[in-house]
Design an enzyme around this catalytic site. Sequence first.
Site, mmCIF file in Angstrom:
data_model
loop_
_atom_site.group_PDB
_atom_site.id
_atom_site.type_symbol
_atom_site.label_atom_id
_atom_site.label_comp_id
_atom_site.label_asym_id
_atom_site.label_seq_id
_atom_site.Cartn_x
_atom_site.Cartn_y
_atom_site.Cartn_z
ATOM 1 N N HIS A 1 0.826 -1.212 0.000
ATOM 2 C CA HIS A 1 0.000 0.000 0.000
ATOM 3 C C HIS A 1 0.860 1.262 0.000
ATOM 4 C CE1 HIS A 1 -3.093 2.802 1.851
ATOM 5 N NE2 HIS A 1 -3.796 2.220 0.907
ATOM 6 N N LYS B 1 3.102 4.423 -1.095
ATOM 7 C CA LYS B 1 3.106 5.348 -2.230
ATOM 8 C C LYS B 1 4.420 6.124 -2.166
ATOM 9 C CE LYS B 1 -1.418 5.411 -0.420
ATOM 10 N NZ LYS B 1 -2.065 4.391 -1.129
ATOM 11 N N ASP C 1 17.089 8.688 -8.479
ATOM 12 C CA ASP C 1 18.560 8.699 -8.444
ATOM 13 C C ASP C 1 19.142 8.573 -7.041
ATOM 14 O OD1 ASP C 1 18.557 8.932 -11.174
ATOM 15 O OD2 ASP C 1 18.909 11.098 -11.200
#
Length: 490
Positions: A408, A410, A415
């Site tokens: 879940h 996000k 880089d």
Amino acid sequence: MAYLLNSVDWLLIWNIVYFTVVALVCLRIIYDTGSTSKTLAYLLFTIFVPFVGIIIYFSFGINYKKRRIYSKKLVKDEIFLQKLEHRVETYSAETLAASNTQVQGYRELVKLLLNDGLSPLTGGNRVKLLLNGEEKFPEVLQAMREARHHIHLEYYIIEDDVIGNQIKDLLIQKAQEGVQVRFIYDDYGSRSIRKKYVAELRAAGVEAFPFHRVRFLLLANRLNYRNHRKIILVDAKIAFVGGINVADRYINHPGESKRLYWRDTHLRIDGPGIYYLQYLFFCDWNFASGQMLPPHRRYFLTPPLPDGHAPVQIAASGPDSPMPTILFSLLQAIYLAQEEVLITTPYFIPGEGILQALTVAALGGVKVKLLVPGISDSALVNAAAWSYYDDMLHAGVEIYLYQKGFIHSKTTVIDGTVSMVGTANMDNRSFELNFEVNAVVYDTDLSQQLRGIFYRDLEHATKIDLEAWRQRPRLKQLFEKLARLLSPLL
């Protein structure tokens, strides 16, 4: 015969009325919907699915952004606003100038968030990574126990379960100690607390308001416009933001194998990085409560910390935003990538912008890796997501399906130097319809931690092979393509 003629007449009148209504609705869709794909989807539904298509549009498709029903402008004095904008710009420029060359390499991203959302670049922050509920909630509870002036909470989901009641009892205790406690909850996402739970909070002196009062859950016409934010602010010193709601399922107890493992990510921010989160809370509070709580200096006095080194900026957007700030910030970050883009998201329905950005990055030699659920809570959303994988795999994007449980998180890492952690999924709902918030942290230490965790999560994931993927059953592929047609509505 007369009865038959009357019936025919009534049928003719009914058809004329119905097709007139359809024509008017279609005109409104064309006029009121900005996205071409969404416009076509709503037109097809309205024309070819009698009655249901019209109901779907009026339930989920009204462009409330254009209509500005969420007008939450905190500063209404234009002269003061101009002074504030100048001060924020000057402060951000000074912070950027004092930052290292790695941060300065993202000046386009800094300026985008500054110009689009007036989100200041703040320095002198401590940022702590919190994995899953078992790391987040002890930190949250301890910070709230130590609160002396105020606690501000804004959540999509708070449930009437064990951890939900621990939070409730602590908020009641702090309110009785004289701490100002303000609580915004989404009336749909937190529907389990709407009655007794909230009543107990209010009776103890906690100010609690739904962001949108939903009268009829099954017929609510604003379910698309959810407050998906997850923010906690304590004494203008500490903030928590990320993907973890308040519910028992976010906590993985040692030795418990029957319940689905829940993999999620949150941040604790100490320092001036909380300024814009506090600003967002004030805007949402005044909208939800109907009050006009002024942004008193007491809530915005956090100095840079002597041992803080992480520059932080906040990306926030919703139906009240002139631009899809979170989408733009992600696009800018991807286009600035030189070596690697690592994305974890539970819902991936990217739209053309994100799809093209990831494809261009991969074709340009940037390593692009996407971690998505192998175990999903929505077959339709999963199918729509799968319909995008073929083109990305062909371009060289590596896609992994998480198998240990439900992922879940996000998060985005660029880089190994800049990272985004927050509430926004990679889908149209988060970019256009929901109120969302992401923390953007220009810090190599945090980014390397997130990078390491990403690769650790890959140990519990299976990599999609392009040739094997193309051998999926034709019927399955057809279902995915049909689900993709609905993706603007998901």
